[in-house]
Design a protein around this motif. Structure first.
Motif, PDB file in Angstrom:
ATOM      1  N   GLU A  63      18.864  54.437 -22.074  1.00  6.78           N
ATOM      2  CA  GLU A  63      18.687  53.580 -21.291  1.00  6.78           C
ATOM      3  C   GLU A  63      18.229  53.632 -19.753  1.00  6.78           C
ATOM      4  O   GLU A  63      18.465  55.314 -19.603  1.00  6.78           O
ATOM      5  N   MET A  64      17.734  53.051 -18.478  1.00  5.21           N
ATOM      6  CA  MET A  64      16.953  53.166 -17.239  1.00  5.21           C
ATOM      7  C   MET A  64      18.126  52.536 -16.083  1.00  5.21           C
ATOM      8  O   MET A  64      19.008  51.951 -16.679  1.00  5.21           O
ATOM      9  N   LEU A  65      18.540  53.634 -15.571  1.00  6.91           N
ATOM     10  CA  LEU A  65      19.694  53.945 -14.492  1.00  6.91           C
ATOM     11  C   LEU A  65      18.499  53.891 -13.088  1.00  6.91           C
ATOM     12  O   LEU A  65      18.054  55.145 -13.035  1.00  6.91           O
ATOM     13  N   LEU A  81      23.304  50.298  -8.137  1.00  3.41           N
ATOM     14  CA  LEU A  81      23.439  50.814  -9.889  1.00  3.41           C
ATOM     15  C   LEU A  81      22.916  49.905 -10.503  1.00  3.41           C
ATOM     16  O   LEU A  81      23.448  48.596 -11.068  1.00  3.41           O
ATOM     17  N   TYR A  82      21.539  50.391 -11.358  1.00  5.31           N
ATOM     18  CA  TYR A  82      20.825  48.739 -11.825  1.00  5.31           C
ATOM     19  C   TYR A  82      20.635  49.852 -13.319  1.00  5.31           C
ATOM     20  O   TYR A  82      20.324  50.777 -13.211  1.00  5.31           O
ATOM     21  N   VAL A  83      21.607  49.275 -14.397  1.00  4.30           N
ATOM     22  CA  VAL A  83      21.819  49.762 -16.141  1.00  4.30           C
ATOM     23  C   VAL A  83      20.855  48.707 -16.547  1.00  4.30           C
ATOM     24  O   VAL A  83      21.005  47.403 -16.918  1.00  4.30           O
ATOM     25  N   LEU A  84      19.372  49.370 -16.837  1.00  5.91           N
ATOM     26  CA  LEU A  84      18.444  48.611 -18.071  1.00  5.91           C
ATOM     27  C   LEU A  84      18.106  48.879 -19.239  1.00  5.91           C
ATOM     28  O   LEU A  84      17.913  50.011 -19.226  1.00  5.91           O
ATOM     29  N   ALA A  92      15.871  44.101 -20.000  1.00  7.08           N
ATOM     30  CA  ALA A  92      16.866  43.125 -20.050  1.00  7.08           C
ATOM     31  C   ALA A  92      17.968  44.337 -18.640  1.00  7.08           C
ATOM     32  O   ALA A  92      18.347  45.606 -19.270  1.00  7.08           O
ATOM     33  N   VAL A  93      18.728  43.240 -18.451  1.00  6.58           N
ATOM     34  CA  VAL A  93      19.465  44.147 -17.352  1.00  6.58           C
ATOM     35  C   VAL A  93      20.780  43.699 -17.724  1.00  6.58           C
ATOM     36  O   VAL A  93      21.102  42.794 -18.533  1.00  6.58           O
ATOM     37  N   ASP A 136      32.361  45.700 -21.480  1.00  7.59           N
ATOM     38  CA  ASP A 136      33.607  45.031 -21.843  1.00  7.59           C
ATOM     39  C   ASP A 136      32.932  44.549 -22.917  1.00  7.59           C
ATOM     40  O   ASP A 136      33.424  42.775 -23.399  1.00  7.59           O
ATOM     41  N   GLY A 137      31.391  44.341 -23.307  1.00  9.66           N
ATOM     42  CA  GLY A 137      30.948  43.820 -24.592  1.00  9.66           C
ATOM     43  C   GLY A 137      30.017  43.058 -24.097  1.00  9.66           C
ATOM     44  O   GLY A 137      29.032  42.165 -24.886  1.00  9.66           O
ATOM     45  N   GLN A 138      29.867  42.961 -22.380  1.00  8.47           N
ATOM     46  CA  GLN A 138      28.980  41.829 -22.045  1.00  8.47           C
ATOM     47  C   GLN A 138      28.308  42.815 -20.948  1.00  8.47           C
ATOM     48  O   GLN A 138      26.979  43.245 -20.865  1.00  8.47           O
TER      49      GLN A 138
END
Length: 170
Positions: A63-65, A81-84, A92-93, A136-138
């Motif tokens: 994944e990309m941070l 901070l974006y986790v993609l 997808a974010v 949290d699952g989402q």
């Protein structure tokens, strides 16, 4: 001397020949450029960033941070901070977390199939330290300064180090 030059030209051309594609079934990790196009469209071409790739879900694909700053993008507590994730349908974010500081790392522990992320926090009246973000699952928590994010003493394995932010350049 002429024959030596002729001999070197084929060798130089061989060094530039691309290697055949790998027959491995695991896709290659996404490259910075994939996320940078998305980042430019999402936050603007004048944004500054630092980035890192890490496999958060254990599927063998990173994944990309992206830690994003620049004019008007950060407050006294930090930047976003974006986790993609790179998917067949595009980027997808997974999460967008505000008021983070560098460095950012990951732990070996996971929740709901995703590794725990550790961000640095501080500024804006908050003492400097680290907070663990658990999936949290989402998504991951949107603000590391309040629950469910929790203080932690270690950054874990570094993914994005401290340093100068770089511009999005194409």
């Amino acid at each position: 001397m002429f024959p030596t030059r002729v001999t070197l030209i084929p060798l130089a051309l061989m060094a530039c020949t691309p290697l055949p594609p790998s027959s491995a079934s695991t896709p290659a990790a996404p490259v910075d450029g994939t996320g940078l196009v998305w980042l430019q469209n999402e936050v603007g071409a004048d944004a500054l960033y630092r980035s890192g790739n890490v496999d958060l879900d254990g599927d063998g694909i990173d994944e990309m941070l992206f830690y994003v700053g620049g004019p008007g993008r950060c407050g006294s507590g930090g930047c976003d901070l974006y986790v993609l994730r790179n998917t067949a349908n595009g980027i997808a974010v997974i999460a967008r977390t505000s008021v983070t500081q560098l460095p950012i790392g990951v732990l070996d522990t996971s929740h709901h199939g995703m590794r725990d992320i550790v961000v640095s926090v501080g500024g804006g009246g908050m003492p400097f330290g680290h907070r663990v973000l658990r999936f949290d699952g989402q998504t991951y928590p949107g603000n590391p300064t309040v629950a469910p994010a929790e203080p932690i003493d270690t950054i874990g394995t570094p993914v994005i180090s401290q340093g100068d932010m770089r511009p999005i350049v194409f």
